[in-house]
Structure formats: C-alpha cells, structure tokens
Design a protein around this motif. Structure first.
Motif, short mmCIF file in Angstrom:
data_model
loop_
_atom_site.label_atom_id
_atom_site.label_comp_id
_atom_site.label_asym_id
_atom_site.label_seq_id
_atom_site.Cartn_x
_atom_site.Cartn_y
_atom_site.Cartn_z
N ARG A 57 -29.87 -76.45 -42.27
CA ARG A 57 -31.05 -76.46 -41.41
C ARG A 57 -30.67 -76.73 -39.95
O ARG A 57 -31.19 -76.09 -39.03
CB ARG A 57 -32.06 -77.51 -41.87
N TRP A 60 -29.19 -73.63 -38.60
CA TRP A 60 -30.26 -72.64 -38.45
C TRP A 60 -31.02 -72.85 -37.14
O TRP A 60 -31.26 -71.91 -36.39
CB TRP A 60 -31.18 -72.77 -39.66
N PHE A 85 -36.52 -75.19 -47.57
CA PHE A 85 -36.76 -75.31 -46.14
C PHE A 85 -38.24 -75.38 -45.79
O PHE A 85 -38.60 -75.88 -44.72
CB PHE A 85 -36.09 -74.15 -45.41
N ASP A 284 -35.08 -68.00 -37.86
CA ASP A 284 -36.19 -68.82 -37.39
C ASP A 284 -37.20 -67.89 -36.72
O ASP A 284 -36.94 -67.37 -35.63
CB ASP A 284 -35.66 -69.87 -36.41
#
Length: 314
Positions: A57, A60, A85, A284
């Motif tokens: 994460r 990301w 997520f 994202d």
C-alpha cells in the motif's frame, strides 16, 4: 570399530510463512515520475500477510501504479488480494465474472461471428480517463489482471495527475482554485443508446460534481481531477470582468477545460505497460488517469478488473 558419528534425525520441512516475502521482494522503478514493478512476490500469498499488504500500500501511494508479473492466480485469489485494500464493488453497467462476483470481465473479440467493429462500438477505454468519476464516490483504485492478450499491441498507459497539477503555471493554479466540475456518464456510455435507454441510464447514474483540484485523502497531495471521458463542464466558472456579451463566456471556460484535460497526454507524466498473461497492474484511481491503447485489431483479449470502493469527494 563402530561409527560413532551420530545419525541426523529426520526433520519436517520448514514452513515458509508469507511474511518472509516482505524481506525479499524487489522493487524496480519504471520511470522517475510514475510506476514501479514488484517481483519475487505472490499476490495470493501476500493477501494472507497484513504487514506485506501495508508495504504494498505504501508503494502504491508513492508510485501511483504498481506492476506484478507472473501472477498465475485464480479469479478468487485476485479478488481476495484486491479486497485487502478496500471493499470491492461490481461495475454499475457491466457483467461480473461467474467465479468472482466483484471482478469485471473486460473480454474483447472472443466471438468470431460478431461484426468486425462490434468492440469499438461498445468500448470507451482508449481515451484518457479515471474510472467512473461520474459517481459521487469514484473508485479508490483498481487491480487489473491479464488472462489472455494479443501478441503485440494493447498496451495501457498511466499518467500522474499529481505532477500534472504541480507543473501547471501559477496563473492557471490560481484560476482553477475553488472551481468544481460536473462528471457524467450519459455522453460516454449512453451516446449510442436509443433515447429512452440513454435517459433511463442517465437517471440511474446521474452526474456528480467534484473539485477540479482534489486533495488526496491519504497523501494530502493536490491532484488535477478532470478527464476527457466524463468531465463535461465547470459548475462555478465565471469571469465578469472580461465578458462583453454572453458569447464571451463559454469559449473561455471550454478552452480552459480542454487545456486541463490535455495534461494527461504529456509523456513526461506517463508510464506504459506491455501486457503479458498473468501480469497484474494496480493503480490509484484518484492520482492517475489511464488510456488503453486500441491497436490490436480483432485479436482476442481477456482482462479481469477488481474495483476498490471509494468515498465521496465532496
């Protein structure tokens, strides 16, 4: 004389915990601007390890889009990884996979009996966009896996809209500060529908308003949040000082909107992925836009996408 060297005892094979992977996976930066490829990692195993998910994460959020090769996983394993997520949602206008109800099937050219141009009529992916921004709560992100693809072509490009905002001229930043824009689906998904169906779709999926400059909910970065596919117009644009007549108003607004949506096309903000079977991309949706290059003709293609639920932006 007897051998006094002790015989080794039988030992059960060691169990390698998935958490061990967090010390061995590799990160290769794709461009200085956007994108990183993670290798020596199994997403099926990663889904079982909260610490590893936290590492992914963080990467990301930093790199905006992550790539994973050689992920020979089932649809349910893909869905389970993505669910670490955020909550997942099915696409509001497209069918889900029969084995994994939250995976969108992006299947193309699988029926040779269809007319040559049937995919082009149904597809709007070769345009710069963030996914489903016409919703009050656009998706937080996506996890897309290639099951089958053409021998060449069909790349996807992502563009960093944080950098797109950062590099705007200061005068443009001042002009768009506080502006909102409308995002709709009717002009994209409904344009080829009969009028009654188009109006029904617009009623079911009404337009939403979002800030032109979005503050990212996790990083706090400012993002240029307009796109060519769904953003139709500014909601609160005005310039009384320079308007002589009403006809002066709209050209200025449209020129500014066109300028802003064109920022995704700048190569310095982009990363491009050549798909192979079992390649996974995770992006994202608030920080990037993407463009699916439609240069592979009638070659068959099978992609599965998990969509992460977002929160309202306004």
């Amino acid at each position: 004389m007897q051998n006094t060297i002790p015989q080794s005892k039988s030992v059960a094979p060691a169990i390698i915990r998935p958490s061990v992977l967090q010390h061995s996976f590799k990160v290769e930066i794709c461009t200085p601007t956007i994108g990183a490829e993670l290798s020596n990692i199994s997403l099926a195993d990663a889904a079982q390890d909260p610490a590893l998910i936290a590492e992914i994460r963080a990467l990301w959020l930093k790199h905006k889009v992550l790539f994973f090769r050689d992920q020979d996983i089932t649809p349910m394993e893909q869905q389970h990884f993505a669910a670490q997520f955020a909550e997942l949602e099915a696409h509001p206008l497209a069918p889900s996979h029969p084995e994994a109800d939250k995976l969108l099937m992006l299947y193309r050219n699988l029926d040779p009996s269809k007319p040559k141009n049937y995919v082009e009529k149904a597809s709007r992916e070769n345009i710069w966009h963030a996914d489903v921004t016409y919703k009050k709560a656009p998706p937080r992100g996506a996890v897309l896996r290639c099951e089958m693809g053409p021998e060449s072509g069909g790349d996807t490009i992502w563009s960093n809209m944080v950098m797109a905002y950062e590099n705007l001229p200061q005068a443009i930043k001042q002009r768009i500060d506080g502006l909102y824009a409308k995002h709709g689906a009717e002009q994209t998904f409904g344009a080829q529908l009969p009028r009654e169906e188009r109006l029904a779709m617009a009623e079911k999926s009404p337009a939403s308003e979002h800030p032109v400059v979005l503050t990212h909910p996790e990083t706090g970065e400012k993002v240029l949040f307009v796109n060519s596919a769904f953003t139709t117009h500014f909601s609160n644009f005005f310039n009384f000082e320079d308007i002589r007549y009403g006809q002066d108003f709209m050209p200025e607004a449209q020129r500014l909107m066109n300028y802003l949506t064109s920022q995704a096309m700048i190569p310095e903000y982009q990363v491009r992925l050549k798909w192979r079977p079992n390649t996974v991309a995770m992006w994202d949706n608030l920080q990037v836009q993407h463009y699916a290059v439609a240069d592979y003709g009638n070659a068959p293609r099978k992609m599965l996408r998990a969509t992460l639920v977002g929160k309202p932006l306004v």
